[in-house]
Motif scaffolding. Structure first.
Motif, mmCIF file in Angstrom:
data_model
loop_
_atom_site.group_PDB
_atom_site.id
_atom_site.type_symbol
_atom_site.label_atom_id
_atom_site.label_comp_id
_atom_site.label_asym_id
_atom_site.label_seq_id
_atom_site.Cartn_x
_atom_site.Cartn_y
_atom_site.Cartn_z
ATOM 1 N N PRO A 38 34.812 55.603 35.759
ATOM 2 C CA PRO A 38 34.963 55.977 37.110
ATOM 3 C C PRO A 38 36.299 55.824 37.574
ATOM 4 O O PRO A 38 36.786 54.700 37.603
ATOM 5 N N PHE A 39 36.833 57.011 38.407
ATOM 6 C CA PHE A 39 37.947 56.892 38.816
ATOM 7 C C PHE A 39 38.331 56.065 40.252
ATOM 8 O O PHE A 39 37.412 56.421 41.048
ATOM 9 N N SER A 40 39.187 55.351 40.294
ATOM 10 C CA SER A 40 39.538 55.036 41.644
ATOM 11 C C SER A 40 40.965 54.825 41.687
ATOM 12 O O SER A 40 41.864 54.386 40.802
ATOM 13 N N ASP A 41 41.624 54.983 42.639
ATOM 14 C CA ASP A 41 42.919 55.044 43.119
ATOM 15 C C ASP A 41 43.742 53.412 42.670
ATOM 16 O O ASP A 41 44.846 53.405 42.204
ATOM 17 N N ASP A 42 42.992 52.445 42.943
ATOM 18 C CA ASP A 42 43.444 51.174 42.524
ATOM 19 C C ASP A 42 43.013 50.593 41.446
ATOM 20 O O ASP A 42 43.198 49.276 41.099
ATOM 21 N N LEU A 43 42.375 51.474 40.403
ATOM 22 C CA LEU A 43 42.045 50.812 39.160
ATOM 23 C C LEU A 43 43.277 50.890 38.073
ATOM 24 O O LEU A 43 43.697 52.024 37.862
ATOM 25 N N SER A 44 43.394 49.706 37.678
ATOM 26 C CA SER A 44 44.356 49.467 36.724
ATOM 27 C C SER A 44 43.939 49.852 35.400
ATOM 28 O O SER A 44 42.782 49.961 35.107
ATOM 29 N N VAL A 45 44.893 50.182 34.295
ATOM 30 C CA VAL A 45 44.483 50.403 32.944
ATOM 31 C C VAL A 45 43.535 49.182 32.440
ATOM 32 O O VAL A 45 42.354 49.429 31.791
ATOM 33 N N LEU A 46 44.219 48.051 32.855
ATOM 34 C CA LEU A 46 43.346 46.751 32.557
ATOM 35 C C LEU A 46 41.870 46.856 33.255
ATOM 36 O O LEU A 46 41.005 46.372 32.487
ATOM 37 N N GLY A 47 41.803 47.289 34.442
ATOM 38 C CA GLY A 47 40.569 47.347 34.914
ATOM 39 C C GLY A 47 39.482 48.327 34.247
ATOM 40 O O GLY A 47 38.645 47.855 34.012
ATOM 41 N N ALA A 48 40.130 49.353 33.806
ATOM 42 C CA ALA A 48 39.361 50.564 33.052
ATOM 43 C C ALA A 48 39.067 49.604 31.733
ATOM 44 O O ALA A 48 37.756 49.916 31.337
ATOM 45 N N LEU A 49 39.813 48.881 31.206
ATOM 46 C CA LEU A 49 39.214 48.572 29.905
ATOM 47 C C LEU A 49 38.094 47.607 30.062
ATOM 48 O O LEU A 49 37.287 47.393 29.383
ATOM 49 N N ASN A 50 38.419 46.728 31.158
ATOM 50 C CA ASN A 50 37.251 45.776 31.340
ATOM 51 C C ASN A 50 35.957 46.492 31.864
ATOM 52 O O ASN A 50 34.862 45.767 31.577
ATOM 53 N N HIS A 51 36.098 47.389 32.492
ATOM 54 C CA HIS A 51 34.913 48.363 32.650
ATOM 55 C C HIS A 51 34.161 48.757 31.502
ATOM 56 O O HIS A 51 32.938 48.709 31.164
ATOM 57 N N ILE A 52 35.158 49.249 30.561
ATOM 58 C CA ILE A 52 34.426 49.891 29.281
ATOM 59 C C ILE A 52 33.756 48.804 28.467
ATOM 60 O O ILE A 52 32.762 48.683 27.906
ATOM 61 N N LYS A 53 34.649 47.388 28.293
ATOM 62 C CA LYS A 53 33.748 46.079 27.707
ATOM 63 C C LYS A 53 32.610 45.698 28.561
ATOM 64 O O LYS A 53 31.765 45.393 27.820
ATOM 65 N N ASP A 54 32.567 45.926 29.859
ATOM 66 C CA ASP A 54 31.427 45.306 30.464
ATOM 67 C C ASP A 54 30.269 46.293 30.602
ATOM 68 O O ASP A 54 29.113 45.838 30.383
ATOM 69 N N GLU A 55 30.495 47.696 30.802
ATOM 70 C CA GLU A 55 29.471 48.419 31.025
ATOM 71 C C GLU A 55 29.217 49.414 29.807
ATOM 72 O O GLU A 55 28.070 50.050 29.884
#
Ligand code: SF4
Ligand code: FES
Length: 250
Positions: A28-45
């Motif tokens: 899910p895209f958001s303006d303030d999502l970092s690449v690290l945030g994206a990796l953590n989303h993948i890992k968690d969800e």
């Protein structure tokens, strides 16, 4: 605007992958999502098997270095908004992959140790004589080189590290320069042997990309250049007569 962006990750799980393989995830895209945030989303969800290093999320610890669309970057300091069409994430270049985005750091640690990254006092003092003091102005002289967070981005950027993995490389030379410039240190002669060696500064071909990718403005390319000059001076000074020799060179 897309509500999801594709994050493609080069996976490597040694127990099942003969070679690294690409795997796509819709994040899910958001303006303030970092690449690290994206990796953590993948890992968690999406996929708990994904491996990567991180800690501070503030460009301080240096542990989240990786290739983002082919460029060395800190995942916590890089944002998906700059990759609206999707992004490719790989482990840092020029290091063996241990697992997914985690690289083997042993050679980097050995290089840091090789520059003697500690104060070698000009004159030994007893404990009773007190500390080795320094003024703020003296600290300013080396503080830029002390800002390194050991993220290894400069190693992934350096073509010469890619060609010769033994080259001590930009980050370690910046660390060396931090101690050479310290008013309390007298170890620059001891460090010169490494600078002059086969793995030393003359491996560098002055591309400068190391300083471009450095997230802390350390400017390791400048540290390398300063030490090329120091090495050249050291070489030519060998031909000068020592003070106790009379008559000079013939
Ligand atoms: S010099 Fe810059 S890019 Fe290189 S390890 Fe230090 S902080 Fe990272
Ligand atoms: S998580 Fe610490 S530098 Fe990125």
């Amino acid at each position: 605007m897309n509500t999801k962006v594709t994050v493609s990750i080069l996976r490597y799980r040694p127990e099942q992958d003969e070679h690294p393989v690409w795997q796509d995830y819709a994040v899910p895209f958001s303006d303030d999502l970092s690449v690290l945030g994206a990796l953590n989303h993948i890992k968690d969800e999406l996929d708990g098997t994904l491996s990567f290093r991180w800690s501070c999320r503030q460009a301080i610890c240096g542990s989240c270095g990786m290739m983002v669309d082919g460029k060395p970057a800190l995942a916590c300091k890089t944002f998906l908004r700059d990759y609206p069409q999707g992004v490719k994430i790989e482990a840092l270049a020029h290091f063996p992959i241990e697992r997914d985005l985690v690289v083997v750091m042993d050679s980097f640690i050995e290089k840091l140790e090789s520059v003697k990254p500690y104060l070698i006092p000009k004159e030994a003092k007893s404990l009773q004589e007190g500390e080795y003091l320094q003024t703020p102005a003296e600290m300013d002289v080396y503080s830029q080189f002390a800002g390194c967070i050991n993220c290894m981005l400069c190693y992934a950027a350096c073509p010469q590290v890619g060609l010769n993995p033994d080259f001590i490389g930009p980050g370690a030379i910046a660390l060396l320069q931090r101690y050479n410039l310290d008013s309390r240190d007298g170890g620059s002669d001891e460090r010169m042997a490494l600078i002059n060696s086969q793995v030393g500064v003359f491996n560098c071909t002055a591309v400068g990309y190391c300083s471009e990718v450095c997230p802390k403005m350390v400017d390791p390319a400048n540290a390398v250049n300063i030490n090329k000059m120091a090495s050249a001076r050291d070489f030519f000074f060998r031909f000068l007569p020592s003070p106790d020799q009379k008559g000079g060179c013939k």
